[in-house]
Design a protein around this motif. Structure first.
Motif, mmCIF file in Angstrom:
data_model
loop_
_atom_site.group_PDB
_atom_site.id
_atom_site.type_symbol
_atom_site.label_atom_id
_atom_site.label_comp_id
_atom_site.label_asym_id
_atom_site.label_seq_id
_atom_site.Cartn_x
_atom_site.Cartn_y
_atom_site.Cartn_z
ATOM 1 N N PRO A 122 -2.290 -6.508 -6.394
ATOM 2 C CA PRO A 122 -1.201 -6.341 -7.367
ATOM 3 C C PRO A 122 -1.238 -5.047 -8.171
ATOM 4 C CG PRO A 122 -1.810 -8.629 -7.294
ATOM 5 C CD PRO A 122 -2.808 -7.906 -6.426
ATOM 6 N N PRO A 123 -2.379 -4.620 -8.742
ATOM 7 C CA PRO A 123 -2.367 -3.335 -9.457
ATOM 8 C C PRO A 123 -2.077 -2.151 -8.537
ATOM 9 C CG PRO A 123 -4.307 -4.627 -10.034
ATOM 10 C CD PRO A 123 -3.682 -5.296 -8.851
ATOM 11 N N VAL A 124 -2.544 -2.222 -7.308
ATOM 12 C CA VAL A 124 -2.292 -1.144 -6.343
ATOM 13 C C VAL A 124 -0.804 -1.071 -6.031
ATOM 14 C CG1 VAL A 124 -2.819 -0.286 -4.032
ATOM 15 C CG2 VAL A 124 -4.597 -1.453 -5.358
ATOM 16 N N ILE A 125 -0.197 -2.227 -5.805
ATOM 17 C CA ILE A 125 1.235 -2.261 -5.502
ATOM 18 C C ILE A 125 2.047 -1.847 -6.733
ATOM 19 C CG2 ILE A 125 3.149 -3.807 -4.918
ATOM 20 C CD1 ILE A 125 1.155 -5.368 -3.159
ATOM 21 N N TRP A 131 -10.417 -3.004 6.594
ATOM 22 C CA TRP A 131 -9.558 -2.055 7.301
ATOM 23 C C TRP A 131 -8.126 -2.170 6.794
ATOM 24 C CZ3 TRP A 131 -11.845 0.667 11.504
ATOM 25 C CH2 TRP A 131 -13.119 0.201 11.870
ATOM 26 N N VAL A 132 -7.423 -1.048 6.775
ATOM 27 C CA VAL A 132 -5.972 -1.049 6.609
ATOM 28 C C VAL A 132 -5.377 -0.665 7.955
ATOM 29 C CG1 VAL A 132 -3.998 -0.089 5.373
ATOM 30 C CG2 VAL A 132 -6.155 -0.443 4.172
ATOM 31 N N VAL A 133 -4.407 -1.467 8.425
ATOM 32 C CA VAL A 133 -3.934 -1.349 9.804
ATOM 33 C C VAL A 133 -2.410 -1.364 9.842
ATOM 34 C CG1 VAL A 133 -4.204 -2.271 12.141
ATOM 35 C CG2 VAL A 133 -5.961 -2.743 10.421
ATOM 36 N N MET A 134 -1.814 -0.567 10.746
ATOM 37 C CA MET A 134 -0.389 -0.659 11.021
ATOM 38 C C MET A 134 -0.133 -0.255 12.465
ATOM 39 S SD MET A 134 1.443 2.589 9.106
ATOM 40 C CE MET A 134 1.090 4.298 9.575
ATOM 41 N N HIS A 135 1.066 -0.538 12.952
ATOM 42 C CA HIS A 135 1.439 -0.182 14.321
ATOM 43 C C HIS A 135 1.639 1.325 14.412
ATOM 44 C CE1 HIS A 135 3.530 -0.184 18.161
ATOM 45 N NE2 HIS A 135 3.209 -1.456 18.313
ATOM 46 N N GLU A 136 1.209 1.898 15.538
ATOM 47 C CA GLU A 136 1.299 3.354 15.692
ATOM 48 C C GLU A 136 2.744 3.861 15.689
ATOM 49 O OE1 GLU A 136 -0.452 4.579 19.312
ATOM 50 O OE2 GLU A 136 0.945 3.483 20.610
ATOM 51 N N ASP A 137 3.705 3.001 16.039
ATOM 52 C CA ASP A 137 5.109 3.404 16.031
ATOM 53 C C ASP A 137 5.622 3.679 14.618
ATOM 54 O OD1 ASP A 137 5.118 3.149 18.738
ATOM 55 O OD2 ASP A 137 6.287 1.294 18.804
ATOM 56 N N ALA A 160 3.396 5.987 3.180
ATOM 57 C CA ALA A 160 3.114 6.034 1.741
ATOM 58 C C ALA A 160 2.399 4.770 1.293
ATOM 59 C CB ALA A 160 4.407 6.217 0.955
ATOM 60 N N THR A 161 2.828 3.624 1.808
ATOM 61 C CA THR A 161 2.191 2.355 1.448
ATOM 62 C C THR A 161 0.796 2.262 2.040
ATOM 63 O OG1 THR A 161 4.374 1.303 1.413
ATOM 64 C CG2 THR A 161 2.455 -0.148 1.510
ATOM 65 N N PHE A 162 0.647 2.651 3.282
ATOM 66 C CA PHE A 162 -0.651 2.647 3.962
ATOM 67 C C PHE A 162 -1.670 3.466 3.159
ATOM 68 C CE2 PHE A 162 -3.811 4.109 6.958
ATOM 69 C CZ PHE A 162 -3.964 3.079 7.876
ATOM 70 N N ASP A 163 -1.297 4.682 2.769
ATOM 71 C CA ASP A 163 -2.208 5.556 2.021
ATOM 72 C C ASP A 163 -2.530 4.982 0.647
ATOM 73 O OD1 ASP A 163 -2.245 7.322 4.141
ATOM 74 O OD2 ASP A 163 -0.717 8.652 3.300
ATOM 75 N N ALA A 164 -1.534 4.392 -0.007
ATOM 76 C CA ALA A 164 -1.760 3.820 -1.335
ATOM 77 C C ALA A 164 -2.718 2.635 -1.266
ATOM 78 C CB ALA A 164 -0.433 3.389 -1.955
ATOM 79 N N LEU A 165 -2.560 1.778 -0.257
ATOM 80 C CA LEU A 165 -3.464 0.643 -0.102
ATOM 81 C C LEU A 165 -4.882 1.118 0.185
ATOM 82 C CD1 LEU A 165 -1.269 -1.788 2.048
ATOM 83 C CD2 LEU A 165 -1.739 -1.924 -0.401
ATOM 84 N N ALA A 166 -5.006 2.130 1.038
ATOM 85 C CA ALA A 166 -6.330 2.656 1.369
ATOM 86 C C ALA A 166 -7.010 3.214 0.121
ATOM 87 C CB ALA A 166 -6.224 3.730 2.447
ATOM 88 N N ARG A 167 -6.281 4.000 -0.683
ATOM 89 C CA ARG A 167 -6.868 4.563 -1.901
ATOM 90 C C ARG A 167 -7.247 3.460 -2.886
ATOM 91 N NH1 ARG A 167 -2.494 8.166 -1.381
ATOM 92 N NH2 ARG A 167 -1.361 7.004 -2.994
ATOM 93 N N GLY A 168 -6.371 2.486 -3.059
ATOM 94 C CA GLY A 168 -6.651 1.414 -4.006
ATOM 95 C C GLY A 168 -7.861 0.586 -3.612
ATOM 96 N N ILE A 211 -13.733 -0.878 -4.096
ATOM 97 C CA ILE A 211 -15.099 -0.955 -3.573
ATOM 98 C C ILE A 211 -16.038 -0.054 -4.384
ATOM 99 C CG2 ILE A 211 -16.543 -0.401 -1.574
ATOM 100 C CD1 ILE A 211 -14.192 -1.298 0.193
ATOM 101 N N ALA A 212 -15.563 1.143 -4.741
ATOM 102 C CA ALA A 212 -16.400 2.069 -5.519
ATOM 103 C C ALA A 212 -16.708 1.502 -6.893
ATOM 104 C CB ALA A 212 -15.692 3.416 -5.643
ATOM 105 N N ASP A 213 -15.742 0.859 -7.535
ATOM 106 C CA ASP A 213 -15.968 0.272 -8.857
ATOM 107 C C ASP A 213 -17.004 -0.836 -8.795
ATOM 108 O OD1 ASP A 213 -14.143 1.973 -9.973
ATOM 109 O OD2 ASP A 213 -12.503 0.514 -10.035
ATOM 110 N N ALA A 214 -16.979 -1.601 -7.710
ATOM 111 C CA ALA A 214 -17.954 -2.688 -7.564
ATOM 112 C C ALA A 214 -19.365 -2.144 -7.461
ATOM 113 C CB ALA A 214 -17.622 -3.527 -6.336
ATOM 114 N N ARG A 215 -19.529 -1.005 -6.813
ATOM 115 C CA ARG A 215 -20.862 -0.420 -6.676
ATOM 116 C C ARG A 215 -21.348 0.193 -7.974
ATOM 117 N NH1 ARG A 215 -19.492 2.776 -1.051
ATOM 118 N NH2 ARG A 215 -19.659 0.988 0.365
ATOM 119 N N ALA A 216 -20.417 0.707 -8.779
ATOM 120 C CA ALA A 216 -20.805 1.426 -9.989
ATOM 121 C C ALA A 216 -21.118 0.501 -11.150
ATOM 122 C CB ALA A 216 -19.691 2.394 -10.400
#
Length: 320
Positions: free
Chosen positions: A111-114, A265-271, A280-288, A293-298
């Motif tokens: 939700p915060p990422v979206i 993994w973040v996944v989508m169809h190559e088409d 844009a959504t794929f990249d945003a989900l990956a960054r979020g 994951i980084a926050d959990a480690r820190a």
């Protein structure tokens, strides 16, 4: 079969399969019952097959109907994907993108990422499907998926995000009252929160912790969100994603002995590479997810502590 059949006929066919009656299908689709009946009759005439038989409980699908189900579902997914693509023409990031994720990721993480994605691209419409069932990207059930297994199909574009860690946790007041187990055998004296039905994923994950079996659980549910709610309510000890547990101030149990990793993994169809809304959504989900994951480690973990009471009274099979 000599005629082209309208998609509306297949849509009604699927609704009857789902609802079990013409009246239920008509209500679900916002059409009249006679219209639903004509649609089914048209399909039966075109195929030369009876698709449903009447029973006291409603309409029962025939073998022919069950064989057609998969094709009709694929048609429905393709029609929905076509509508999403058609609604996305124009300048900038706009239109509809359909995203699937597991229940916990979809409710607790995305939700915060979206929200940030929508603030950046306000003309983007996001359909979020929360389910532990893998949505079919090849059949276009969704445009983008967050998965905990590596996709094997060549037609999919996948980006490895990292590993989401899970551990055993309990609420602080549960630990204060019952004490924290210091060894794996001591878990048997506590109220454990776990699954009801065994699945292949649970069976595989259970190899790392053989004692984590159905008979040991004081609270059983196959809903990951329900397990999380029971954990937050202080009902006992259960698995939780490390980042969520730290955010909620939960106490980690046996951190050195128990740690599970979920490759993400973040996944989508190559088409969809050329789709502005999907990339844009794929990249945003990956960054979020990478930030999650980084926050959990820190963040520092909340250490467990023993209760002032003797732990011999901790066989609390009914929770707190």
């Amino acid at each position: 079969m000599t005629e082209n059949l309208s998609w509306e006929l297949y849509r009604t066919f699927l609704a009857v399969l789902t609802e079990g009656s013409l009246s239920g299908a008509a209500r679900a689709l916002g059409i009249t019952q006679p219209t639903a009946g004509r649609h089914v009759a048209a399909l039966e005439a075109a195929f030369g097959q009876t698709l449903f038989t009447r029973s006291q409980s409603g309409l029962l699908p025939t073998e022919a109907a069950l064989e057609l189900r998969g094709y009709a579902v694929a048609l429905r997914s393709t029609a929905a994907a076509l509508e999403r693509a058609a609604a996305s023409h124009g300048p900038g990031v706009r239109g509809v993108v359909r995203v699937s994720a597991s229940d916990v990721i979809g409710v607790e993480v995305l939700p915060p990422v979206i929200g940030e994605l929508r603030r950046t691209h306000p003309e983007l419409v996001v359909e979020l499907v929360t389910s532990n069932r893998l949505q079919d990207l090849l059949q276009r059930e969704v445009d983008i998926a967050v998965r905990m297994t590596q996709p094997s199909q060549d037609a999919l574009v996948a980006r490895r995000i990292g590993d989401i860690e899970l551990g055993l946790y309990a609420r602080a007041d549960y630990v204060a009252h019952h004490g924290a187990p210091q060894t794996l055998p001591e878990l048997a004296r506590h109220a454990l929160i776990g699954f009801d039905q065994l699945t292949p994923f649970i069976r595989e994950a259970g190899k790392a912790l053989p004692a984590w079996r159905r008979e040991a659980f004081a609270l059983r549910t196959d809903s990951d969100l329900a397990q999380l709610a029971l954990l937050r309510a202080g009902c006992g000890i259960g698995f939780c994603q490390t980042a969520i547990a730290r955010r909620d101030g939960l106490v980690r149990i046996l951190p050195k002995a128990i740690s599970l990793k979920l490759p993400t993994w973040v996944v989508m169809h190559e088409d969809l590479r050329g789709s502005v809304r999907c990339t844009a959504t794929f990249d945003a989900l990956a960054r979020g997810l990478q930030a999650y994951i980084a926050d959990a480690r820190a963040a520092p973990a909340v250490p467990p502590r023993r209760s002032a009471k003797k732990s011999t009274n901790t066989r609390s099979r009914g929770g707190t």
